[in-house]
Design a protein around this motif. Structure first.
Motif, short mmCIF file in Angstrom:
data_model
loop_
_atom_site.label_atom_id
_atom_site.label_comp_id
_atom_site.label_asym_id
_atom_site.label_seq_id
_atom_site.Cartn_x
_atom_site.Cartn_y
_atom_site.Cartn_z
N ARG A 111 -23.52 -15.06 -67.16
CA ARG A 111 -22.22 -14.28 -66.38
C ARG A 111 -21.45 -13.80 -67.85
N PRO A 112 -21.12 -12.23 -68.00
CA PRO A 112 -20.39 -11.76 -69.04
C PRO A 112 -19.29 -12.38 -69.33
N TYR A 113 -18.48 -13.61 -68.94
CA TYR A 113 -17.58 -14.59 -69.54
C TYR A 113 -18.82 -15.25 -71.15
N VAL A 114 -20.04 -15.80 -70.60
CA VAL A 114 -20.61 -17.03 -71.34
C VAL A 114 -21.19 -15.81 -72.87
N LEU A 115 -21.65 -14.73 -72.01
CA LEU A 115 -22.56 -13.82 -72.79
C LEU A 115 -21.70 -13.26 -74.45
N ARG A 116 -20.50 -13.14 -73.90
CA ARG A 116 -19.51 -12.80 -75.01
C ARG A 116 -18.70 -13.73 -75.83
N VAL A 117 -18.63 -15.02 -74.99
CA VAL A 117 -18.17 -16.10 -76.50
C VAL A 117 -19.92 -16.55 -77.05
N GLY A 118 -20.94 -15.95 -76.62
CA GLY A 118 -22.37 -16.32 -77.22
C GLY A 118 -21.96 -15.17 -78.39
N VAL A 119 -21.94 -14.10 -78.67
CA VAL A 119 -22.06 -13.34 -79.18
C VAL A 119 -21.12 -12.94 -80.46
N VAL A 120 -19.89 -13.98 -80.04
CA VAL A 120 -18.88 -14.78 -80.74
C VAL A 120 -19.57 -16.22 -81.10
N ALA A 121 -20.74 -16.65 -80.99
CA ALA A 121 -21.36 -17.95 -82.43
C ALA A 121 -22.16 -17.51 -82.56
N LEU A 122 -22.83 -16.34 -82.07
CA LEU A 122 -23.48 -16.02 -82.72
C LEU A 122 -23.10 -14.57 -84.31
N LEU A 123 -21.95 -14.40 -84.06
CA LEU A 123 -21.77 -14.24 -85.44
C LEU A 123 -20.59 -14.69 -85.94
N GLY A 124 -20.10 -16.01 -85.80
CA GLY A 124 -19.43 -16.99 -86.43
C GLY A 124 -20.32 -17.63 -87.20
N TRP A 125 -21.70 -17.28 -86.70
CA TRP A 125 -22.84 -18.07 -87.49
C TRP A 125 -23.91 -17.88 -88.43
N GLY A 126 -24.11 -16.66 -88.03
CA GLY A 126 -24.65 -15.35 -89.02
C GLY A 126 -24.12 -15.09 -89.67
#
Length: 378
Positions: A201-216
């Protein structure tokens, strides 16, 4: 709550399971020359053992949390540890690079079915008011695994690199036997029929984008810092390793305190603080001409990374539906960031060294705050 001695042992196993994942992934980083020589290939070819673990790990984790919840967490985690143990044994006796890479891929797949289910079990065994500090402890163990793996791998390689995989096999076998603690939810007797669409769902995908940037864009630039340390400051391999280690050490030391801060301020606000501060620190580490300032910035960046990475876990585990699938998707995004960072940032660094740091810093400072939801999980 978990009060018995077996219960405490199983809770401890949850944390050690968090340690095992990044430890197993990064273990080979410092023993690639010895592995390559033993298997009759170059060090560059042996480095494929890192990718062979990481890519299946990130890809399978998109669905592992949902499938694990559907199959039953205890059963899934025990099978995953058994698979991880078997793959580690294959690594011990691997006669060729091809066999080793296949076994590393199986390790990554097995680990993908433990990490998200361990996090969900921790969340369900913890009152919501204390969730941040518990996730902070889990994050500290993950940081400890990431930080200590090169050291342990290097020490093993002094004798025989295969010993490192013996350790992995023994630890994962013990964790599989110990299993998971009981929680107060109905999941233990009637696993819910979670669906991947609920996790995506959109909420999870938005948090996922932050996780991707936070580690990458934060932890993922450590390899660039190693390049810069050699190119501009002339550091030796051991000196570069020491410089990179401060990132993980400060993360280990502060992750639980960051968790307490999350309990007080909320996950969303803490992630935003970490993203903006982390972006500034990446820019400093990649541009200032003074070595001690670079080291100090990178040490504090390790703290900022915990703000982001512990915060995104808390954001998806504090509430909402399909928590197993949700945290699984977020973790998949996180480790995808680690996999993509070298491919995306190396050309930037080669074009202009400062660009390799300033571009990811800008993305972290701008995109992460825009992507991070302002409310709790629906």
């Amino acid at each position: 709550m978990i009060g018995s001695d077996p219960g405490r042992l199983r809770v401890a196993a949850l944390y050690f399971g968090g340690f095992l994942g990044p430890f197993g992934g990064a273990l080979v980083a410092s023993m690639l020359p010895e592995m390559g020589a033993s298997l009759g290939v170059s060090t560059g070819s042996a480095s494929a053992s890192l990718t062979a673990y990481l890519l299946p790990f990130a890809a399978v984790m998109l669905v592992s949390g949902t499938l694990g919840a559907r199959w039953g967490r205890l059963r899934t985690v025990r099978i995953a540890y058994a698979v991880y143990t078997a793959a580690s044994i294959v690594c011990v006796f691997a006669p060729s690079l091809e066999v080793l890479l296949a076994a590393r891929a199986v390790q990554g797949c097995g680990n993908a079915f433990t990490t998200p289910l361990l996090l969900v079990t921790l969340a369900e065994a913890t009152p919501r008011a204390r969730l941040g500090r518990v996730l902070g402890t889990f994050g500290a163990l993950q940081a400890a695994g990431q930080t200590s793996a090169p050291l342990v791998g290097g020490l093993s390689a002094e004798f025989d690199w295969r010993y490192a995989f013996v350790v992995l096999a023994c630890v994962s076998a013990v964790l599989g036997v110990v299993g998971l603690p009981r929680t107060t939810t109905a999941e233990q007797t009637a696993p819910p029929r979670e669906r991947l669409r609920d996790a995506l769902r959109p909420y999870v995908l938005r948090v996922g984008v932050v996780a991707l940037l936070g580690w990458g864009a934060l932890g993922g630039v450590n390899f660039l810092l190693a390049y810069r340390a050699e190119d501009q400051f002339g550091l030796t391999a051991s000196q570069r390793g020491l410089l990179l280690t401060v990132f993980g050490l400060t993360g280990i030391l502060t992750a639980r305190s960051v968790g307490r801060l999350i309990d007080r301020l909320g996950a969303q606000r803490t992630v935003l603080i970490g993203a903006v501060a982390g972006a500034a620190l990446v820019a400093v580490a990649g541009t200032v001409p003074v070595l001690w300032a670079v080291a100090a910035a990178w040490a504090v960046a390790g703290i900022a990374s915990q703000f982001v990475l512990v915060g995104v876990n808390a954001a998806v585990l504090a509430g909402g539906s399909s928590r197993g699938g949700a945290v699984s998707v977020v973790q998949a995004f996180r480790f995808s960031g680690a996999a993509v960072a070298p491919l995306a940032l190396t050309p930037l660094y080669l074009a202009h060294p400062s660009a390799g740091f300033l571009v990811p810093a800008m993305l972290l400072a701008v995109v992460a705050p825009l992507a991070m939801p302002r409310t709790s999980a629906p």
